[in-house]
Design a protein around this motif. Structure first.
Motif, PDB file in Angstrom:
ATOM      1  N   THR A  12      11.540  -1.719  -7.987  1.00 22.88           N
ATOM      2  CA  THR A  12      10.470  -1.628  -8.985  1.00 22.88           C
ATOM      3  C   THR A  12       9.452  -2.739  -8.759  1.00 22.88           C
ATOM      4  O   THR A  12       9.822  -3.888  -8.502  1.00 22.88           O
ATOM      5  N   LEU A  13       8.170  -2.395  -8.880  1.00 16.26           N
ATOM      6  CA  LEU A  13       7.095  -3.375  -8.791  1.00 16.26           C
ATOM      7  C   LEU A  13       6.393  -3.453 -10.138  1.00 16.26           C
ATOM      8  O   LEU A  13       5.872  -2.449 -10.637  1.00 16.26           O
ATOM      9  N   THR A  14       6.421  -4.658 -10.775  1.00 19.57           N
ATOM     10  CA  THR A  14       5.681  -4.855 -12.027  1.00 19.57           C
ATOM     11  C   THR A  14       4.268  -5.273 -11.637  1.00 19.57           C
ATOM     12  O   THR A  14       4.040  -6.378 -11.138  1.00 19.57           O
ATOM     13  N   VAL A  15       3.313  -4.381 -11.839  1.00 25.14           N
ATOM     14  CA  VAL A  15       1.970  -4.531 -11.265  1.00 25.14           C
ATOM     15  C   VAL A  15       1.099  -5.490 -12.087  1.00 25.14           C
ATOM     16  O   VAL A  15       0.992  -5.370 -13.314  1.00 25.14           O
ATOM     17  N   SER A  16       0.463  -6.427 -11.372  1.00 25.00           N
ATOM     18  CA  SER A  16      -0.498  -7.330 -12.018  1.00 25.00           C
ATOM     19  C   SER A  16      -1.919  -7.043 -11.546  1.00 25.00           C
ATOM     20  O   SER A  16      -2.886  -7.380 -12.215  1.00 25.00           O
ATOM     21  N   ASP A  17      -2.060  -6.435 -10.350  1.00 27.53           N
ATOM     22  CA  ASP A  17      -3.383  -6.151  -9.812  1.00 27.53           C
ATOM     23  C   ASP A  17      -3.367  -4.785  -9.117  1.00 27.53           C
ATOM     24  O   ASP A  17      -2.436  -4.475  -8.366  1.00 27.53           O
ATOM     25  N   PHE A  18      -4.402  -3.983  -9.378  1.00 27.75           N
ATOM     26  CA  PHE A  18      -4.450  -2.607  -8.843  1.00 27.75           C
ATOM     27  C   PHE A  18      -5.806  -2.353  -8.191  1.00 27.75           C
ATOM     28  O   PHE A  18      -6.853  -2.709  -8.738  1.00 27.75           O
ATOM     29  N   GLN A  19      -5.785  -1.762  -6.984  1.00 29.29           N
ATOM     30  CA  GLN A  19      -7.020  -1.383  -6.292  1.00 29.29           C
ATOM     31  C   GLN A  19      -6.860   0.043  -5.766  1.00 29.29           C
ATOM     32  O   GLN A  19      -5.804   0.391  -5.221  1.00 29.29           O
ATOM     33  N   LYS A  20      -7.900   0.857  -5.917  1.00 32.61           N
ATOM     34  CA  LYS A  20      -7.853   2.212  -5.344  1.00 32.61           C
ATOM     35  C   LYS A  20      -8.083   2.119  -3.841  1.00 32.61           C
ATOM     36  O   LYS A  20      -8.884   1.315  -3.370  1.00 32.61           O
ATOM     37  N   GLY A  21      -7.332   2.931  -3.094  1.00 37.88           N
ATOM     38  CA  GLY A  21      -7.491   2.949  -1.643  1.00 37.88           C
ATOM     39  C   GLY A  21      -6.768   1.793  -0.976  1.00 37.88           C
ATOM     40  O   GLY A  21      -6.099   0.977  -1.616  1.00 37.88           O
ATOM     41  N   ARG A  22      -6.907   1.714   0.343  1.00 37.55           N
ATOM     42  CA  ARG A  22      -6.246   0.658   1.139  1.00 37.55           C
ATOM     43  C   ARG A  22      -7.162  -0.564   1.206  1.00 37.55           C
ATOM     44  O   ARG A  22      -8.282  -0.480   1.694  1.00 37.55           O
ATOM     45  N   GLN A  23      -6.652  -1.705   0.707  1.00 36.49           N
ATOM     46  CA  GLN A  23      -7.435  -2.948   0.705  1.00 36.49           C
ATOM     47  C   GLN A  23      -6.934  -3.925   1.771  1.00 36.49           C
ATOM     48  O   GLN A  23      -7.279  -5.094   1.759  1.00 36.49           O
ATOM     49  N   VAL A  41       0.873  -1.181   0.000  1.00 36.89           N
ATOM     50  CA  VAL A  41       0.000   0.000   0.000  1.00 36.89           C
ATOM     51  C   VAL A  41       0.908   1.230   0.000  1.00 36.89           C
ATOM     52  O   VAL A  41       1.877   1.300   0.777  1.00 36.89           O
ATOM     53  N   GLY A  42       0.647   2.181  -0.882  1.00 38.42           N
ATOM     54  CA  GLY A  42       1.485   3.382  -0.949  1.00 38.42           C
ATOM     55  C   GLY A  42       0.714   4.589  -1.449  1.00 38.42           C
ATOM     56  O   GLY A  42      -0.473   4.495  -1.802  1.00 38.42           O
ATOM     57  N   ILE A  43       1.401   5.740  -1.495  1.00 39.58           N
ATOM     58  CA  ILE A  43       0.807   7.014  -1.943  1.00 39.58           C
ATOM     59  C   ILE A  43       1.449   7.416  -3.272  1.00 39.58           C
ATOM     60  O   ILE A  43       2.682   7.417  -3.405  1.00 39.58           O
ATOM     61  N   ILE A  44       0.611   7.759  -4.274  1.00 39.09           N
ATOM     62  CA  ILE A  44       1.114   8.194  -5.581  1.00 39.09           C
ATOM     63  C   ILE A  44       1.866   9.524  -5.418  1.00 39.09           C
ATOM     64  O   ILE A  44       1.330  10.492  -4.866  1.00 39.09           O
ATOM     65  N   GLN A  45       3.133   9.556  -5.925  1.00 41.15           N
ATOM     66  CA  GLN A  45       3.989  10.732  -5.737  1.00 41.15           C
ATOM     67  C   GLN A  45       4.330  11.449  -7.047  1.00 41.15           C
ATOM     68  O   GLN A  45       5.026  12.467  -7.028  1.00 41.15           O
ATOM     69  N   SER A  46       3.882  10.909  -8.188  1.00 43.19           N
ATOM     70  CA  SER A  46       4.208  11.558  -9.473  1.00 43.19           C
ATOM     71  C   SER A  46       3.083  11.318 -10.464  1.00 43.19           C
ATOM     72  O   SER A  46       2.268  10.400 -10.298  1.00 43.19           O
TER      73      SER A  46
END
Length: 682
Positions: free
Chosen positions: A124-135, A62-67
């Motif tokens: 680096t994280l190669t993303v396979s699954d994305f969710q908005k907010g803290r899951q 879980v993180g915060i978008i910085q760019s």
């Protein structure tokens, strides 16, 4: 077993006739089938901190978008989007492939939950699954199911959930409290629920452990009950040999027994003295000394007034056994008879008559032993060597030549212990797991085909020293389908290479049995120095002067087969060698070659072979005798299998099991399987 669990799956709300048809390919027909249709793996969505992440692991953070996201396009449909994310006060890069459409959702300062493959070096994280907010915590472990046809995972999960709502409380508990307490196992209802809805990996692990044990216990109960009832319903014969007489015979052998040989001799002799018919498998690696064990047991049988028969798959093996047994038994005045297809006319008639009169007490033979006109005076011990080479009916005919004789099966094919206690659960298994002292280990080398000239130079060196060599090929003739060396071509190449200096023989499965025997006899007498062959030499050839085994295209063979071929050398006083000519392309093929060069222990090899190939492939899927376990794996769960076997043996031999109400579900299972009614008894 339980009426509710046996209800048709259409009793679950939302499942009609059409839906039921979609479940049939998954072998789901009843409510119980649906509830016990378990996930084959879990996706881990448990959120981890940065310091918990491991390189190349699949992780959730879980993180915060910085760019602002940056997108690079490759052609019309391919793109790479990257964005900087703050996690635990450290900036990392999240990379999305072909998912540029998510750009608007990755807003500066927003919190996101990302799952993907972690690169520790590049952060680096190669993303396979994305969710908005803290899951975090909402779906820590996601069960993954096998589905087929039009059935979707989402629909299957809905059906399973509904089945739990309706029938979850009706899941019966088949295991008695004493077993649950002994192994700290969760109840059946809890285990089934947690496999579908685990709170974390530990919960899933405990639930799986419970189901694994139950599956193995059911299977082993069937095997042990079958064994118990078979023994009780077959009145065996007690062979009353004199222990001291056997001890004296062992003392006078030309070499001491190994501890393993002594142990298996005691196990077999105890069976022979018991009132039950012996049904035992003797496993021993090539050169471990099974023949000596057989000789001791035969000696015990004839000293008690019984006859003994040894059936082997080939004539040459029968002749070799006769020579070995005569060397051991002749000093005690015991004659060993030979009965094969080559024994004809007056000699055969005389042999058959002497067997019927009881004048010949030990007979070694091939299928000739089970011909109608062969009658024994008093057959007490039947031994079958390389028993898998004979059909069930052939083994039965030999056994029926006597009145409930004791039966010993021998094999030099190392069967992994995990499979031996499963497939041969209705038999007792003895293992010679120790080699005689002073036996030289065969040196094994793996080399690429382009090194053939050096291999041939080494072969010539051995031949000039008076030794002999085997050269094994996978096919008889050239094939368009497989680019592998073939025996006929290799034979021609070696004849050309060595010219008239050495005699090169050829043997393969298309030769008539008499032609094969003739070639082998020539090789045994050193009239042939190099024998080019297919795998027909795998079993039953003993040429002590042969010190070199060269196997072409070795990657085409399984480990067990390679080990059997290697065992054709190393049978004499001279150092022996095995050279694997192979250029494997797969990792499994390379691993096989590495294992072969690492160990000469057939049982270690067989376990590794089982790991590489799986139990169905080891014997062949239909021959394995193993049920389709829903969760259990005989390779990885072998300790649980052994525990279940021991528990099953104790249970079926206890009065409480057959009388106590707490075992009713287990007893009902045996009844359902037809074991108690005698349907499965031979």
């Amino acid at each position: 077993m339980n009426e509710v669990m046996n209800l048709p799956v259409t009793e679950v709300k939302g499942i009609g006739e059409e839906s039921a048809k979609q479940l049939e390919p998954l072998r789901i027909y009843t409510v119980g089938d649906l509830l016990e249709y378990f996930p084959f793996r879990y996706e881990d969505y448990q959120v981890k901190s940065l310091e918990e992440l491991r390189h190349e692991e699949r992780v959730t953070i879980v993180g915060i978008i910085q760019s602002e996201p940056t997108v690079r396009y490759f052609g019309k449909k391919k793109n790479r989007m990257s964005v900087r994310v703050l996690i635990d006060q450290v900036l990392i890069t999240a990379v999305f492939f072909n998912r540029g459409f998510l750009r608007k959702q990755l807003t500066l300062g927003s919190e996101v939950t990302l799952t993907g493959k972690w690169d520790q070096h590049r952060l680096t994280l190669t993303v396979s699954d994305f969710q908005k907010g803290r899951q975090d915590g909402e779906r820590a472990l996601e069960p993954i199911y096998s589905v087929a046809g039009k059935l979707t995972t989402k629909t299957l999960k809905k059906y399973i959930y509904q089945a739990f709502q309706q029938f979850g409380d009706d899941i019966p508990e088949p295991l008695p409290l004493e077993l649950l307490d002994a192994y700290k196992l969760p109840g059946k209802k809890e285990a089934v629920f947690r496999l579908h809805y685990p709170t974390d990996r530990l919960a899933a692990k405990h639930a799986r452990r419970r189901i694994v044990y139950e599956e193995f216990l059911y299977f082993q109960l069937k095997m042990q009950a079958f064994r118990k009832l078979s023994r009780e319903q077959s009145t065996g014969r007690t062979i009353p040999f004199d222990k001291e007489e056997i001890a004296q015979f062992i003392k006078k052998l030309p070499f001491p027994l190994t501890n393993a040989q002594q142990r298996v001799v005691n196990e077999i002799l105890n069976d022979m003295k018991s009132p039950y018919r012996m049904n035992r498998l003797l496993q021993g690696d090539v050169g471990s000394g099974k023949t000596v064990v057989a000789a001791i047991c035969m000696y015990a049988a004839i000293r008690a007034g019984e006859q003994a028969a040894l059936m082997v798959p080939t004539e040459i093996l029968a002749e070799q056994h006769v020579q070995s047994l005569q060397a051991l038994l002749q000093p005690f005045g015991i004659e060993v008879a030979l009965l094969t297809g080559s024994v004809k006319g007056k000699k055969r008639k005389e042999t058959v008559e002497r067997i019927a009169k009881g004048e010949l007490n030990i007979v070694v033979g091939t299928h000739a032993l089970i011909q109608e006109d062969v009658h024994f005076h008093q057959l007490g011990l039947v031994i079958t060597d390389e028993q898998h080479r004979f059909g069930v009916e052939q083994r039965r005919i030999l056994r029926d030549k006597g009145e409930t004789p004791d039966v010993l099966f021998m094999t030099a094919t190392p069967i992994p212990r995990t499979l031996a206690i499963s497939v041969f659960g209705d038999m007792d298994v003895s293992i010679i797991d120790e080699m005689p002292a002073g036996r030289k280990a065969i040196e094994t080398y793996w080399t690429k085909p382009e090194m053939l000239e050096r291999v041939l130079a080494f072969m010539e060196k051995e031949l000039l020293a008076g030794r002999q060599a085997y050269v094994i090929c996978p096919l008889i003739e050239e094939s368009d389908k497989l680019d592998v060396q073939n025996a006929i071509d290799v034979h021609a190449v070696l004849q050309q290479h060595f010219q008239s200096r050495f005699h090169v023989g050829l043997m393969h499965g298309r030769l008539h049995p008499s032609e094969k025997d003739d070639v082998m006899q020539q090789f045994s007498r050193n009239q042939i120095q190099i024998l080019v062959s297919t795998t027909v030499v795998e079993v039953g050839v003993n040429v002590p002067n042969a010190t070199l085994m060269v196997i072409y295209d070795a990657e085409r063979f399984g480990l067990a087969q390679l080990h059997q071929l290697r065992g054709r050398v190393g049978r004499g006083e001279h150092q022996s060698y095995c050279i694997l000519l192979a250029d494997p392309k797969s990792e499994v093929g390379k691993e096989r070659m590495r294992i072969m060069t690492d160990t000469n222990d057939g049982f270690v090899l067989s376990e590794r072979d089982l790991e590489l190939r799986g139990p169905g492939d080891f014997f062949g899927a239909k021959q394995s005798g193993l049920p389709d376990f829903k969760v259990a794996d005989v390779v990885h769960d072998y300790r649980a299998l052994e525990v279940a076997r021991q528990d099953a043996a104790k249970l079926v031999n206890s009065r409480a099991f057959w009388e106590d109400e707490s075992y009713k579900y287990l007893a009902l299972y045996l009844e359902k399987e037809g074991v108690l009614s005698g349907e499965k008894l031979d």
